[in-house]
Enzyme design. Structure first.
Site, PDB file in Angstrom:
ATOM      1  N   ASP A   9      34.871  26.504  98.702  1.00  0.00           N
ATOM      2  CA  ASP A   9      34.268  25.251  98.248  1.00  0.00           C
ATOM      3  C   ASP A   9      33.655  24.572  99.473  1.00  0.00           C
ATOM      4  OD1 ASP A   9      36.429  24.180  99.585  1.00  0.00           O
ATOM      5  OD2 ASP A   9      37.222  23.067  97.872  1.00  0.00           O
ATOM      6  N   CYS A  65      39.479  27.104 100.819  1.00  0.00           N
ATOM      7  CA  CYS A  65      39.234  25.710 100.432  1.00  0.00           C
ATOM      8  C   CYS A  65      39.937  24.831 101.463  1.00  0.00           C
ATOM      9  CB  CYS A  65      39.691  25.433  98.995  1.00  0.00           C
ATOM     10  SG  CYS A  65      41.449  25.631  98.670  1.00  0.00           S
ATOM     11  N   THR A  67      42.987  23.413 101.578  1.00  0.00           N
ATOM     12  CA  THR A  67      44.356  23.870 101.856  1.00  0.00           C
ATOM     13  C   THR A  67      44.578  25.343 101.555  1.00  0.00           C
ATOM     14  OG1 THR A  67      45.011  23.312  99.605  1.00  0.00           O
ATOM     15  CG2 THR A  67      45.311  21.591 101.299  1.00  0.00           C
ATOM     16  N   HIS A  98      54.036  44.470 102.110  1.00  0.00           N
ATOM     17  CA  HIS A  98      55.013  44.410 101.024  1.00  0.00           C
ATOM     18  C   HIS A  98      54.421  44.020  99.674  1.00  0.00           C
ATOM     19  CE1 HIS A  98      58.968  44.030 103.558  1.00  0.00           C
ATOM     20  NE2 HIS A  98      58.216  45.057 103.925  1.00  0.00           N
ATOM     21  N   HIS A 133      58.301  48.931  97.331  1.00  0.00           N
ATOM     22  CA  HIS A 133      57.438  47.762  97.152  1.00  0.00           C
ATOM     23  C   HIS A 133      56.462  47.953  95.994  1.00  0.00           C
ATOM     24  CE1 HIS A 133      59.162  46.115 100.730  1.00  0.00           C
ATOM     25  NE2 HIS A 133      58.867  47.225 101.390  1.00  0.00           N
TER      26      HIS A 133
HETATM   27  C1  RB5 Z   1      38.710  19.421  98.121  1.00  0.00           C
HETATM   28  O1  RB5 Z   1      38.749  18.090  98.461  1.00  0.00           O
HETATM   29  C2  RB5 Z   1      40.102  20.037  98.116  1.00  0.00           C
HETATM   30  O2  RB5 Z   1      40.871  19.472  97.101  1.00  0.00           O
HETATM   31  C3  RB5 Z   1      40.041  21.547  97.985  1.00  0.00           C
HETATM   32  O3  RB5 Z   1      39.278  22.053  99.014  1.00  0.00           O
HETATM   33  C4  RB5 Z   1      41.364  22.280  98.065  1.00  0.00           C
HETATM   34  O4  RB5 Z   1      42.104  21.872  99.170  1.00  0.00           O
HETATM   35  C5  RB5 Z   1      42.144  22.378  96.836  1.00  0.00           C
HETATM   36  O5  RB5 Z   1      43.172  23.050  96.765  1.00  0.00           O
END
Ligand code: RB5
Length: 145
Positions: A9, A65, A67, A98, A133
């Site tokens: 994203d 993204c 996180t 694994h 595994h």
């Molecule tokens: C975008 O602001 C953020 O929510 C997205 O990049 C991500 O971290 C979602 O899991």
């Protein structure tokens, strides 16, 4: 040549730009399924696109993204996709050894570029161990639940 599908994203876009040249240098055929700018967008659109290609057996995937959490949640809704959100090199290695992970998820707002590159290299230089595994990986897929 193994195809490596990339998706991000807007939050993941800058890290994707840093990692894709490493993938090409490592011998992968890189296919970037978007997004292509830092304009705000929705991570599931790109997670579904990459996961669909991986589930079809067309290659492996990298999803980035902010996180990595939303990307991994979305990709893992696809049968046959084993997306691993990795924040360290050991987890990246074990996800391959694994878990036979076929999609690497990274958090661009969590990782520095150097660590992300190290995680990327670790993930893609390892192979699945198989054996006991394989039985466990087979049990990941829902059947009759
Ligand atoms: C975008 O602001 C953020 O929510 C997205 O990049 C991500 O971290 C979602 O899991």
């Amino acid at each position: 040549m193994t195809v490596l599908f990339f998706g991000s994203d807007h939050a993941g876009f800058p890290l994707k730009q840093a990692v894709t040249p490493i993938a090409a240098d490592a011998g992968f055929e890189v296919r970037d399924l978007g997004t292509h700018s830092t304009e705000s967008t929705d991570y599931p659109d790109y997670a579904h696109a990459v996961a669909t290609a991986v589930a079809r057996g067309e290659g492996l995937g990298v999803l980035i993204c902010g996180t990595g959490i939303g990307m991994s949640m979305t990709a893992n809704r696809h049968a046959g996709v084993r997306a691993a959100l990795c924040g360290d090199v050991f987890s990246a290695r074990m996800a391959r050894h694994h878990n036979d992970a076929n999609v690497l998820c990274l958090g661009a707002r969590v990782l520095g570029v150097g660590l992300a590159e190290a995680i990327f290299r670790a993930f893609f230089e390892e192979a699945f161990d198989g054996g006991r595994h394989q039985r466990r990986v087979d049990k990941i897929e829902l059947s009759g639940c």
